[in-house]
Design a protein around this motif. Sequence first.
Motif, PDB file in Angstrom:
ATOM      1  N   SER A   8       6.173  15.805 -14.488  1.00 23.73           N
ATOM      2  CA  SER A   8       7.600  15.867 -14.829  1.00 23.73           C
ATOM      3  C   SER A   8       8.392  15.951 -13.530  1.00 23.73           C
ATOM      4  N   GLY A   9       8.815  14.816 -13.047  1.00 24.29           N
ATOM      5  CA  GLY A   9       9.502  14.745 -11.772  1.00 24.29           C
ATOM      6  C   GLY A   9       8.540  14.460 -10.633  1.00 24.29           C
ATOM      7  N   TRP A  10       9.110  14.063  -9.505  1.00 31.59           N
ATOM      8  CA  TRP A  10       8.270  13.752  -8.337  1.00 31.59           C
ATOM      9  C   TRP A  10       8.874  14.255  -7.027  1.00 31.59           C
ATOM     10  N   GLN A  11      10.112  14.761  -7.061  1.00 33.31           N
ATOM     11  CA  GLN A  11      10.783  15.135  -5.818  1.00 33.31           C
ATOM     12  C   GLN A  11      10.746  16.648  -5.613  1.00 33.31           C
ATOM     13  N   TYR A  12       9.574  17.170  -5.334  1.00 26.60           N
ATOM     14  CA  TYR A  12       9.398  18.595  -5.096  1.00 26.60           C
ATOM     15  C   TYR A  12       8.960  18.799  -3.643  1.00 26.60           C
ATOM     16  N   ARG A  13       9.711  19.592  -2.921  1.00 19.96           N
ATOM     17  CA  ARG A  13       9.445  19.754  -1.493  1.00 19.96           C
ATOM     18  C   ARG A  13       8.071  20.352  -1.219  1.00 19.96           C
ATOM     19  N   ASP A  14       7.595  21.242  -2.124  1.00 18.04           N
ATOM     20  CA  ASP A  14       6.296  21.863  -1.860  1.00 18.04           C
ATOM     21  C   ASP A  14       5.130  20.933  -2.186  1.00 18.04           C
ATOM     22  N   TRP A  15       5.423  19.684  -2.569  1.00 18.31           N
ATOM     23  CA  TRP A  15       4.356  18.701  -2.749  1.00 18.31           C
ATOM     24  C   TRP A  15       4.058  17.952  -1.455  1.00 18.31           C
ATOM     25  N   SER A  16       4.856  18.180  -0.431  1.00 18.53           N
ATOM     26  CA  SER A  16       4.552  17.608   0.869  1.00 18.53           C
ATOM     27  C   SER A  16       3.279  18.257   1.398  1.00 18.53           C
ATOM     28  N   GLY A  17       2.306  17.442   1.726  1.00 21.91           N
ATOM     29  CA  GLY A  17       1.006  17.963   2.129  1.00 21.91           C
ATOM     30  C   GLY A  17       0.054  18.139   0.966  1.00 21.91           C
ATOM     31  N   VAL A  18       0.568  18.002  -0.272  1.00 22.04           N
ATOM     32  CA  VAL A  18      -0.273  18.067  -1.474  1.00 22.04           C
ATOM     33  C   VAL A  18      -0.446  16.668  -2.052  1.00 22.04           C
ATOM     34  N   LEU A  28      10.604   7.820   0.502  1.00 18.60           N
ATOM     35  CA  LEU A  28       9.424   7.018   0.202  1.00 18.60           C
ATOM     36  C   LEU A  28       8.460   7.719  -0.751  1.00 18.60           C
ATOM     37  N   TRP A  29       8.867   8.862  -1.277  1.00 20.59           N
ATOM     38  CA  TRP A  29       7.955   9.617  -2.137  1.00 20.59           C
ATOM     39  C   TRP A  29       7.639   8.884  -3.434  1.00 20.59           C
ATOM     40  N   LEU A  30       8.608   8.200  -4.010  1.00 19.68           N
ATOM     41  CA  LEU A  30       8.337   7.511  -5.276  1.00 19.68           C
ATOM     42  C   LEU A  30       7.265   6.444  -5.080  1.00 19.68           C
ATOM     43  N   GLU A  31       7.353   5.694  -3.991  1.00 20.65           N
ATOM     44  CA  GLU A  31       6.338   4.684  -3.718  1.00 20.65           C
ATOM     45  C   GLU A  31       4.962   5.329  -3.547  1.00 20.65           C
ATOM     46  N   GLU A  32       4.912   6.460  -2.862  1.00 16.99           N
ATOM     47  CA  GLU A  32       3.636   7.170  -2.697  1.00 16.99           C
ATOM     48  C   GLU A  32       3.122   7.668  -4.042  1.00 16.99           C
ATOM     49  N   TYR A  33       4.024   8.190  -4.857  1.00 18.90           N
ATOM     50  CA  TYR A  33       3.653   8.702  -6.181  1.00 18.90           C
ATOM     51  C   TYR A  33       2.981   7.619  -7.016  1.00 18.90           C
ATOM     52  N   THR A  34       3.530   6.420  -6.997  1.00 13.74           N
ATOM     53  CA  THR A  34       2.990   5.349  -7.842  1.00 13.74           C
ATOM     54  C   THR A  34       1.592   4.910  -7.416  1.00 13.74           C
ATOM     55  N   GLY A  35       1.174   5.318  -6.226  1.00 11.77           N
ATOM     56  CA  GLY A  35      -0.188   5.033  -5.806  1.00 11.77           C
ATOM     57  C   GLY A  35      -1.205   5.966  -6.420  1.00 11.77           C
ATOM     58  N   HIS A  36      -0.716   7.026  -7.098  1.00 16.69           N
ATOM     59  CA  HIS A  36      -1.602   8.027  -7.692  1.00 16.69           C
ATOM     60  C   HIS A  36      -1.510   8.071  -9.216  1.00 16.69           C
ATOM     61  N   PHE A  37      -0.332   7.800  -9.754  1.00 15.29           N
ATOM     62  CA  PHE A  37      -0.105   7.920 -11.198  1.00 15.29           C
ATOM     63  C   PHE A  37       0.613   6.687 -11.737  1.00 15.29           C
ATOM     64  N   ARG A  38       0.369   6.407 -13.022  1.00 15.66           N
ATOM     65  CA  ARG A  38       0.952   5.226 -13.665  1.00 15.66           C
ATOM     66  C   ARG A  38       2.274   5.527 -14.349  1.00 15.66           C
ATOM     67  N   THR A  39       2.661   6.794 -14.385  1.00 18.81           N
ATOM     68  CA  THR A  39       3.871   7.155 -15.112  1.00 18.81           C
ATOM     69  C   THR A  39       4.475   8.417 -14.526  1.00 18.81           C
ATOM     70  N   VAL A  40       5.778   8.603 -14.756  1.00 16.24           N
ATOM     71  CA  VAL A  40       6.457   9.837 -14.381  1.00 16.24           C
ATOM     72  C   VAL A  40       7.522  10.117 -15.428  1.00 16.24           C
ATOM     73  N   GLU A  41       7.816  11.378 -15.618  1.00 19.02           N
ATOM     74  CA  GLU A  41       8.914  11.781 -16.491  1.00 19.02           C
ATOM     75  C   GLU A  41      10.082  12.173 -15.598  1.00 19.02           C
ATOM     76  N   SER A  42      11.181  11.440 -15.704  1.00 17.78           N
ATOM     77  CA  SER A  42      12.347  11.713 -14.879  1.00 17.78           C
ATOM     78  C   SER A  42      13.225  12.759 -15.539  1.00 17.78           C
ATOM     79  N   ASN A  43      13.411  13.880 -14.839  1.00 16.23           N
ATOM     80  CA  ASN A  43      14.276  14.946 -15.332  1.00 16.23           C
ATOM     81  C   ASN A  43      15.714  14.803 -14.841  1.00 16.23           C
TER      82      ASN A  43
END
Length: 265
Positions: A8-18, A28-43
């Motif tokens: 649920s969401g992808w723009q969390y600062r504490d996910w840097s390094g995770v 560029l986080w969204l592009e990185e996210y799509t390399g790991h998951f096929r879907t996201v829930e935008s809040n």
Amino acid sequence: MTVYVGTSGWQYRDWSGVLYPPGRPQRLWLEEYTGHFRTVESNAAFYRLPSPETFAQWRARTPPGFVMAVKASRFLTHVKRLSEPAEPVHRLMAHAASLGDRLGPVLLQLPPTLRADPAALDACLACFPAGTRVAVEPRHESWWTEGVRSLLTDRGAALCWADRGSRPVTPLWRTADWGYVRFHEGRARPAPRYGRTALHTWAARIADTWPADADVFAYFNNDPGGAAVADARAFIRLVPSAAREPSRAQESSRVQEPSQAHARA
């Protein structure tokens, strides 16, 4: 069965390094996210509706086959409390249309103080364009009636299966030919992680409830410390082993109370 698993969401600062390499710019986080998951829930739309241009940019930044679920505005669900839904629903869908084929389900998360109002929910669901997949997450126990279940079924809306504390907090009703599941907080350590047994139980529930040609969307909302990332990755590994055509009908004709559907931690 296609089970789309994400967060649920992808723009969390504490996910840097995770999830995101240290130093990777947030743009560029969204592009990185799509390399790991096929879907996201935008809040984002819940707090402030993004412009059509922003939705179009998200489409351009994601690969074909990626699916973005959109959480409906709190103006509709928490301020108006489902009353006079036509304008906010139209505005939401007009903006989100810029996602094109990336647009997935729309989530209506109702406030925990909103008591059951089937007429208002029915009027709201009627405002969505034909073919829109709408998931509804009520959070007051007065909604757990056969009348509400029938309303969701008649509208083809999915009851959002919600988990908190590694236990269902909603009835496990199948009200559509597709499914939507949200994981808010597990009880494993480190908090708010989910344990393997809880995740395996949920994977089996999904496999036993929907047919082999169904789409099911599962999102982890336990974002602190990257717990959602770890749990979503673990769930992806579990789903294929549980995804099978059910051997018997899983639906019950009676209301299943949340307290009767506890998962193990």
